[in-house]
Design a protein around this motif. Structure first.
Motif, mmCIF file in Angstrom:
data_model
loop_
_atom_site.group_PDB
_atom_site.id
_atom_site.type_symbol
_atom_site.label_atom_id
_atom_site.label_comp_id
_atom_site.label_asym_id
_atom_site.label_seq_id
_atom_site.Cartn_x
_atom_site.Cartn_y
_atom_site.Cartn_z
ATOM 1 N N MET A 54 35.305 -14.539 26.023
ATOM 2 C CA MET A 54 35.103 -13.088 25.993
ATOM 3 C C MET A 54 36.271 -12.396 25.291
ATOM 4 O O MET A 54 36.085 -11.572 24.391
ATOM 5 N N ILE A 55 37.490 -12.731 25.710
ATOM 6 C CA ILE A 55 38.685 -12.070 25.169
ATOM 7 C C ILE A 55 38.822 -12.365 23.672
ATOM 8 O O ILE A 55 39.032 -11.457 22.859
ATOM 9 N N ALA A 56 38.677 -13.643 23.297
ATOM 10 C CA ALA A 56 38.861 -14.026 21.898
ATOM 11 C C ALA A 56 37.816 -13.382 20.998
ATOM 12 O O ALA A 56 38.149 -12.815 19.939
ATOM 13 N N THR A 57 36.548 -13.446 21.409
ATOM 14 C CA THR A 57 35.471 -12.948 20.543
ATOM 15 C C THR A 57 35.484 -11.429 20.435
ATOM 16 O O THR A 57 35.328 -10.878 19.341
ATOM 17 N N ILE A 58 35.657 -10.757 21.551
ATOM 18 C CA ILE A 58 35.627 -9.289 21.541
ATOM 19 C C ILE A 58 36.783 -8.720 20.714
ATOM 20 O O ILE A 58 36.588 -7.827 19.883
ATOM 21 N N LYS A 66 32.292 0.401 18.293
ATOM 22 C CA LYS A 66 31.146 -0.502 18.448
ATOM 23 C C LYS A 66 30.909 -0.832 19.921
ATOM 24 O O LYS A 66 29.772 -0.804 20.417
ATOM 25 N N LEU A 67 31.986 -1.127 20.632
ATOM 26 C CA LEU A 67 31.851 -1.498 22.049
ATOM 27 C C LEU A 67 31.386 -0.314 22.891
ATOM 28 O O LEU A 67 30.490 -0.440 23.729
ATOM 29 N N LEU A 68 32.006 0.847 22.688
ATOM 30 C CA LEU A 68 31.654 2.021 23.493
ATOM 31 C C LEU A 68 30.218 2.467 23.241
ATOM 32 O O LEU A 68 29.546 2.978 24.136
ATOM 33 N N SER A 69 29.738 2.243 22.026
ATOM 34 C CA SER A 69 28.366 2.658 21.700
ATOM 35 C C SER A 69 27.316 1.790 22.391
ATOM 36 O O SER A 69 26.159 2.187 22.502
ATOM 37 N N GLY A 183 39.032 -7.806 27.406
ATOM 38 C CA GLY A 183 38.782 -7.745 25.970
ATOM 39 C C GLY A 183 38.486 -6.332 25.507
ATOM 40 O O GLY A 183 39.012 -5.880 24.477
ATOM 41 N N VAL A 184 37.648 -5.622 26.260
ATOM 42 C CA VAL A 184 37.303 -4.234 25.918
ATOM 43 C C VAL A 184 38.545 -3.347 25.960
ATOM 44 O O VAL A 184 38.782 -2.534 25.055
ATOM 45 N N LEU A 185 39.353 -3.486 27.001
ATOM 46 C CA LEU A 185 40.572 -2.677 27.127
ATOM 47 C C LEU A 185 41.543 -2.946 25.987
ATOM 48 O O LEU A 185 42.170 -2.019 25.459
ATOM 49 N N ALA A 189 42.520 0.048 23.473
ATOM 50 C CA ALA A 189 43.935 0.447 23.439
ATOM 51 C C ALA A 189 44.641 -0.025 22.166
ATOM 52 O O ALA A 189 45.835 0.230 21.996
ATOM 53 N N HIS A 190 43.903 -0.720 21.272
ATOM 54 C CA HIS A 190 44.458 -1.236 20.015
ATOM 55 C C HIS A 190 45.671 -2.129 20.259
ATOM 56 O O HIS A 190 46.690 -2.047 19.555
ATOM 57 N N ILE A 191 45.558 -2.979 21.290
ATOM 58 C CA ILE A 191 46.625 -3.929 21.625
ATOM 59 C C ILE A 191 46.303 -5.277 20.986
ATOM 60 O O ILE A 191 45.216 -5.818 21.175
ATOM 61 N N LYS A 192 47.243 -5.818 20.238
ATOM 62 C CA LYS A 192 47.056 -7.122 19.607
ATOM 63 C C LYS A 192 47.920 -8.158 20.322
ATOM 64 O O LYS A 192 49.141 -7.981 20.447
ATOM 65 N N LEU A 193 47.288 -9.206 20.809
ATOM 66 C CA LEU A 193 48.012 -10.284 21.473
ATOM 67 C C LEU A 193 48.649 -11.197 20.431
ATOM 68 O O LEU A 193 48.210 -11.243 19.277
ATOM 69 N N PRO A 194 49.695 -11.941 20.808
ATOM 70 C CA PRO A 194 50.327 -12.878 19.862
ATOM 71 C C PRO A 194 49.314 -13.879 19.312
ATOM 72 O O PRO A 194 48.380 -14.276 20.016
#
Length: 320
Positions: A54-58, A66-69, A183-185, A189-194
């Motif tokens: 979920m986290i990787a794909t989203i 796209k998600l909010l819609s 994943g949605v959050l 929040a435009h947070i990019k993981l390492p």
């Protein structure tokens, strides 16, 4: 020619699923898996691989817009299952379903296998673009199963039916749903993981679909194909899962101004087999777990025929 192409595409997608299910089935028949190993696979998928998937794909595939819609679409599966719940009582009366099966019958009638079968099928047929719609349906389905569905199964059991809010919330906010929410959050929040962490999520998440299909194959082998039967109790479930649910969803969605792919995914998700959790919950509360296991096997096998037919219908131009 277009219809033929659609049918070939859907058959190809379903054959991908069938091969993985067959691997699980054959390995189980050859004695590779005991009960502990089967439980381990289920836990590995639901608690580790699927949340990572979920986290990787989203985070890789979708934008906040796209998600909010997609979230307003939640009302369609909820309404579909609510209507099916009402219809199940009429079907039970018409088929004279025995008293000890009625709660389980209703639960299996309205809930579908949106993850173990629904996710791989929709990804095979539509690709990653279908994931938000799959997950929206999953949110509705898992919430209704772990509240109304479990209560109905409890009514068939040996003890008294009761509602445990703490346990119910724990089941609803399961690792897959929490992975989806994280994943949605991250996207909103435009947070990019390492990068190394995202690679880990991708590799671990890649286990989701093959292990899910192997688990289904193992479950079929354990239930035994010889246990399949076509009596009133099973025919009613087949009518609900493969005829009433998709027809109702189709009628509901045709006049709606929503993306075509959302309509297609929701129709397919509504017609998925009985949830694999049904036998587990039935056994826990003293209901007829064998009946539930047979229906999981029966509907899963028949879905391999139903899905290509539905794919042709939803892509034929009748749904727009």
């Amino acid at each position: 020619m277009q219809i033929l192409g659609t049918f070939v595409q859907s058959i190809s997608g379903v054959m991908t699923i069938i091969v993985m299910i067959a691997v699980g089935y054959l390995l189980a028949r050859w004695g590779w898996f005991n009960e502990s190993a089967t439980k381990l696979i289920a836990r590995l998928v639901t608690q580790i691989a699927l949340p990572a998937y979920m986290i990787a794909t989203i985070t890789k595939q979708f934008t906040a817009e796209k998600l909010l819609s997609t979230l307003p679409g939640l009302r369609f599966p909820v309404l579909n299952m609510a209507i099916l719940f009402g219809i199940s009582f009429g079907v039970m009366r018409a088929l004279n379903i025995k008293k000890g099966h009625r709660g389980l019958f209703s639960s299996m009638f309205l809930n579908s296998n949106t993850v173990f079968i629904g996710l791989p099928v929709n990804q095979a047929l539509f690709g990653n673009s279908a994931l938000p719609y799959v997950l929206v349906y999953y949110m509705a389905n898992t919430t209704i199963f772990w509240t109304l569905g479990v209560y109905l199964i409890q009514r068939d059991g040996t003890g008294s039916a009761n509602f445990d809010l703490k346990q119910t919330l724990k089941k609803i906010f399961s690792p897959p749903l929490l992975g989806f929410m994280i994943g949605v959050l991250l996207v909103i929040a435009h947070i990019k993981l390492p990068n190394f962490l995202m690679d880990d999520f991708s590799y671990i998440g890649g286990l989701t679909i093959p292990l899910s299909m192997i688990f289904i194959g193992i479950s079929m082998a354990n239930a035994g194909l010889g246990s399949m039967r076509f009596d009133r109790d099973s025919i009613g479930i087949l009518i609900g899962r493969f005829i009433l649910a998709p027809v109702l969803m189709t009628v509901m969605l045709i006049p709606m101004s929503i993306p075509l792919e959302m309509k297609q995914v929701f129709i397919l998700q509504s017609a998925m087999p009985v949830m694999t959790n049904a036998p587990v919950v039935s056994k826990l509360y003293g209901a007829d777990a064998d009946y539930a296991a047979v229906m999981v096997t029966e509907t899963t096998l028949l879905s391999l025929i139903v899905i290509p037919i539905l794919m042709v219908v939803v892509q034929s131009g009748l749904i727009h």
